[in-house]
Scaffold this motif. Structure first.
Motif, PDB file in Angstrom:
ATOM      1  N   LEU A   1       0.837  -1.201   0.000  1.00 47.40           N
ATOM      2  CA  LEU A   1       0.000   0.000   0.000  1.00 47.40           C
ATOM      3  C   LEU A   1       0.874   1.255   0.000  1.00 47.40           C
ATOM      4  CD1 LEU A   1      -2.926   0.898   0.001  1.00 47.40           C
ATOM      5  CD2 LEU A   1      -2.885   0.887   2.493  1.00 47.40           C
ATOM      6  N   TYR A   2       1.942   1.249   0.782  1.00 51.72           N
ATOM      7  CA  TYR A   2       2.866   2.392   0.828  1.00 51.72           C
ATOM      8  C   TYR A   2       3.511   2.612  -0.544  1.00 51.72           C
ATOM      9  CZ  TYR A   2       6.870   5.291   2.064  1.00 51.72           C
ATOM     10  OH  TYR A   2       7.798   6.310   2.105  1.00 51.72           O
ATOM     11  N   LEU A   3       3.906   1.525  -1.207  1.00 53.04           N
ATOM     12  CA  LEU A   3       4.541   1.623  -2.511  1.00 53.04           C
ATOM     13  C   LEU A   3       3.609   2.265  -3.537  1.00 53.04           C
ATOM     14  CD1 LEU A   3       6.806   0.970  -4.544  1.00 53.04           C
ATOM     15  CD2 LEU A   3       5.776  -1.285  -4.816  1.00 53.04           C
ATOM     16  N   PHE A   4       2.348   1.812  -3.588  1.00 49.23           N
ATOM     17  CA  PHE A   4       1.414   2.361  -4.566  1.00 49.23           C
ATOM     18  C   PHE A   4       1.105   3.827  -4.289  1.00 49.23           C
ATOM     19  CE2 PHE A   4       0.987  -1.914  -5.957  1.00 49.23           C
ATOM     20  CZ  PHE A   4       0.436  -1.854  -7.222  1.00 49.23           C
ATOM     21  N   ALA A   5       1.023   4.198  -3.023  1.00 51.92           N
ATOM     22  CA  ALA A   5       0.812   5.609  -2.697  1.00 51.92           C
ATOM     23  C   ALA A   5       1.995   6.449  -3.174  1.00 51.92           C
ATOM     24  CB  ALA A   5       0.618   5.770  -1.190  1.00 51.92           C
TER      25      ALA A   5
ATOM     26  N   ASN B   1       2.589   9.635  -6.041  1.00 53.41           N
ATOM     27  CA  ASN B   1       2.968  10.892  -5.400  1.00 53.41           C
ATOM     28  C   ASN B   1       1.939  11.344  -4.367  1.00 53.41           C
ATOM     29  OD1 ASN B   1       4.783  13.012  -4.993  1.00 53.41           O
ATOM     30  ND2 ASN B   1       3.677  14.360  -6.416  1.00 53.41           N
ATOM     31  N   THR B   2       1.455  10.394  -3.583  1.00 49.09           N
ATOM     32  CA  THR B   2       0.529  10.726  -2.509  1.00 49.09           C
ATOM     33  C   THR B   2       0.946   9.937  -1.274  1.00 49.09           C
ATOM     34  OG1 THR B   2      -1.804  10.871  -1.880  1.00 49.09           O
ATOM     35  CG2 THR B   2      -1.140   8.921  -3.119  1.00 49.09           C
ATOM     36  N   THR B   3       0.142  10.001  -0.252  1.00 48.38           N
ATOM     37  CA  THR B   3       0.438   9.255   0.979  1.00 48.38           C
ATOM     38  C   THR B   3      -0.790   8.462   1.397  1.00 48.38           C
ATOM     39  OG1 THR B   3      -0.300  11.044   2.436  1.00 48.38           O
ATOM     40  CG2 THR B   3       2.021  11.059   1.745  1.00 48.38           C
ATOM     41  N   ILE B   4      -0.563   7.446   2.221  1.00 51.20           N
ATOM     42  CA  ILE B   4      -1.682   6.665   2.740  1.00 51.20           C
ATOM     43  C   ILE B   4      -2.593   7.560   3.572  1.00 51.20           C
ATOM     44  CG2 ILE B   4      -2.317   4.762   4.278  1.00 51.20           C
ATOM     45  CD1 ILE B   4       0.317   3.396   3.497  1.00 51.20           C
ATOM     46  N   GLU B   5      -1.987   8.460   4.342  1.00 53.97           N
ATOM     47  CA  GLU B   5      -2.774   9.323   5.233  1.00 53.97           C
ATOM     48  C   GLU B   5      -3.696  10.258   4.446  1.00 53.97           C
ATOM     49  OE1 GLU B   5       0.528   7.565   7.161  1.00 53.97           O
ATOM     50  OE2 GLU B   5       0.527   8.897   5.391  1.00 53.97           O
ATOM     51  N   GLU B   6      -3.217  10.747   3.303  1.00 51.57           N
ATOM     52  CA  GLU B   6      -3.993  11.731   2.538  1.00 51.57           C
ATOM     53  C   GLU B   6      -5.321  11.167   2.048  1.00 51.57           C
ATOM     54  OE1 GLU B   6      -3.472  14.702  -1.348  1.00 51.57           O
ATOM     55  OE2 GLU B   6      -1.775  13.527  -0.619  1.00 51.57           O
TER      56      GLU B   6
ATOM     57  N   ALA C   1      -5.535   0.053  -5.542  1.00 52.77           N
ATOM     58  CA  ALA C   1      -6.136   0.710  -6.712  1.00 52.77           C
ATOM     59  C   ALA C   1      -6.813   2.022  -6.333  1.00 52.77           C
ATOM     60  CB  ALA C   1      -7.153  -0.228  -7.377  1.00 52.77           C
ATOM     61  N   LEU C   2      -7.155   2.169  -5.051  1.00 47.06           N
ATOM     62  CA  LEU C   2      -7.897   3.353  -4.600  1.00 47.06           C
ATOM     63  C   LEU C   2      -7.024   4.427  -3.957  1.00 47.06           C
ATOM     64  CD1 LEU C   2     -11.009   1.673  -2.909  1.00 47.06           C
ATOM     65  CD2 LEU C   2     -11.094   3.274  -4.827  1.00 47.06           C
ATOM     66  N   ILE C   3      -5.815   4.082  -3.549  1.00 47.13           N
ATOM     67  CA  ILE C   3      -5.047   4.940  -2.654  1.00 47.13           C
ATOM     68  C   ILE C   3      -4.696   6.293  -3.271  1.00 47.13           C
ATOM     69  CG2 ILE C   3      -2.737   4.119  -3.290  1.00 47.13           C
ATOM     70  CD1 ILE C   3      -4.186   4.917   0.244  1.00 47.13           C
ATOM     71  N   HIS C   4      -4.736   6.419  -4.593  1.00 42.82           N
ATOM     72  CA  HIS C   4      -4.444   7.715  -5.212  1.00 42.82           C
ATOM     73  C   HIS C   4      -5.712   8.484  -5.597  1.00 42.82           C
ATOM     74  CE1 HIS C   4      -5.002   4.935  -8.537  1.00 42.82           C
ATOM     75  NE2 HIS C   4      -5.106   5.937  -9.385  1.00 42.82           N
ATOM     76  N   LYS C   5      -6.873   8.026  -5.084  1.00 40.53           N
ATOM     77  CA  LYS C   5      -8.166   8.684  -5.300  1.00 40.53           C
ATOM     78  C   LYS C   5      -8.508   8.787  -6.789  1.00 40.53           C
ATOM     79  CE  LYS C   5     -10.893  12.565  -3.570  1.00 40.53           C
ATOM     80  NZ  LYS C   5     -10.866  13.879  -2.869  1.00 40.53           N
ATOM     81  N   PRO C   6      -8.698   7.640  -7.455  1.00 40.68           N
ATOM     82  CA  PRO C   6      -9.010   7.653  -8.888  1.00 40.68           C
ATOM     83  C   PRO C   6     -10.449   8.088  -9.163  1.00 40.68           C
ATOM     84  CG  PRO C   6      -9.166   5.428  -8.057  1.00 40.68           C
ATOM     85  CD  PRO C   6      -8.664   6.264  -6.916  1.00 40.68           C
ATOM     86  N   GLU C   7     -10.672   8.567 -10.362  1.00 43.45           N
ATOM     87  CA  GLU C   7     -12.031   8.908 -10.785  1.00 43.45           C
ATOM     88  C   GLU C   7     -12.789   7.664 -11.232  1.00 43.45           C
ATOM     89  OE1 GLU C   7     -12.276  12.338 -13.526  1.00 43.45           O
ATOM     90  OE2 GLU C   7     -10.141  12.632 -13.115  1.00 43.45           O
TER      91      GLU C   7
END
Length: 311
Positions: free
Chosen positions: A106-110, A114-119, A155-161
């Motif tokens: 999960l950390y790697l995909f975030a 260029n985002t974070t798990i926390e965001e 798949a969701l961690i970067h807030k996709p549309e």
């Protein structure tokens, strides 16, 4: 007082006449469809029907031979870099890093996006809490249902549309399948558009709209109930005491259009001129006893099977 104006839903995915072949094998034979914003749209069909080729094109991983596909107005070929930031993609085969732990994946995909798990934790919180007790376990050692939840989180961690989910429930136990669809409904409420493919016909009813696909062509596009309502044939359920050779005997009857086994019963689609009494007499003459025949309402699977006869 002014009149209220009904507006059409915004189109998030627009597919126009897509073709794709691998040598002499046709994977997509000119498919077209549109998916509305914040809609769960299902692509329903058997293995080899063209589902994965369509998803890989939409994910900008495969070039179509011809046709076009837009994601919120963005061309999946010309603007592939932008597309990859817009989507969350779950391929049919588990593709995360099996030697990394749940938390590390999960950390790697975030980080990649260029985002974070926390965001964006609010997007995955309900899902991640179910796998958090296993956060230090390597992904390759997770159960099928847990792998599925981890892949969805990534798949969701970067807030996709848009979420593209290619047969996400294949090989997963019934309880995990139900939990997964419950999660999709919650994601829809957050405004995410979901395109999901499946070979399970019973999952069609869980979508807002569906497209039935066979041999690279769409056989019908509508709501699940709309698909069922368009089935115009008379349909019967048949049980008999002796089932040996029954399917062949039923299909040989003049007024039967099709017959398919559904568990312990047979669904028989009949044409004009069909007589229940004559049909029962015919089966009795073939040596079948304990015949129980009753009219039934069709399912999406009945519609699909009926359409495959002409295609």
């Amino acid at each position: 007082m002014g009149k209220s104006v009904l507006t059409s839903p915004a189109i998030m995915i627009d597919v126009r006449d897509l073709h794709k072949s691998y040598g002499h094998i046709v994977a997509l034979a000119g498919v077209s469809c549109s998916v509305n914003d914040a809609e769960i749209f299902g692509i329903i069909g058997p293995d080899g029907a063209g589902k994965t080729s369509l998803f890989r094109i939409l994910a900008s991983l495969l070039l179509p031979d011809s046709g076009s596909a837009l994601m919120n107005g963005v061309d999946v070929v010309k603007d592939y870099e932008k597309i990859r930031r817009m989507i969350g993609y779950m391929p049919g085969k588990f593709s995360l890093y099996q030697d990394l732990t749940v938390e590390e994946n999960l950390y790697l995909f975030a980080t990649v996006f260029n985002t974070t798990i926390e965001e964006n934790y609010h997007l995955v919180k309900d899902i991640y809490q179910q796998i958090e007790p296993f956060k230090t376990r390597r992904a390759g050692r997770l159960s099928g249902g847990m792998k599925q939840k981890l892949a969805l989180c990534c798949a969701l961690i970067h807030k996709p549309e848009v979420l593209l989910l290619d047969e996400p429930t294949t090989g997963v136990d019934p309880v995990s399948r139900k939990e997964f669809w419950d999660m999709l409904r919650q994601l829809k409420k957050q405004g995410i558009t979901i395109l999901v493919s499946t070979a399970y016909m019973d999952e069609a009813s869980l979508c807002d709209r569906i497209a039935l696909i066979q041999k690279g062509r769409f056989l019908g596009i509508d709501t699940p109930q709309g698909i069922i309502s368009s089935y115009r044939r008379s349909l019967w359920s048949l049980h008999a005491g002796n089932v040996r050779g029954l399917l062949k005997s039923i299909r040989s009857y003049p007024h039967v259009r099709s017959c398919f086994a559904f568990g312990e019963s047979h669904h028989v689609a009949v044409e004009e001129g069909f007589s229940e009494r004559d049909f029962q007499q015919y089966l009795s003459s073939k040596g079948y006893g304990q015949i129980h025949l009753e009219p039934i309402s069709p399912t999406v699977e009945d519609f699909f099977l009926d359409m495959t006869i002409d295609n």
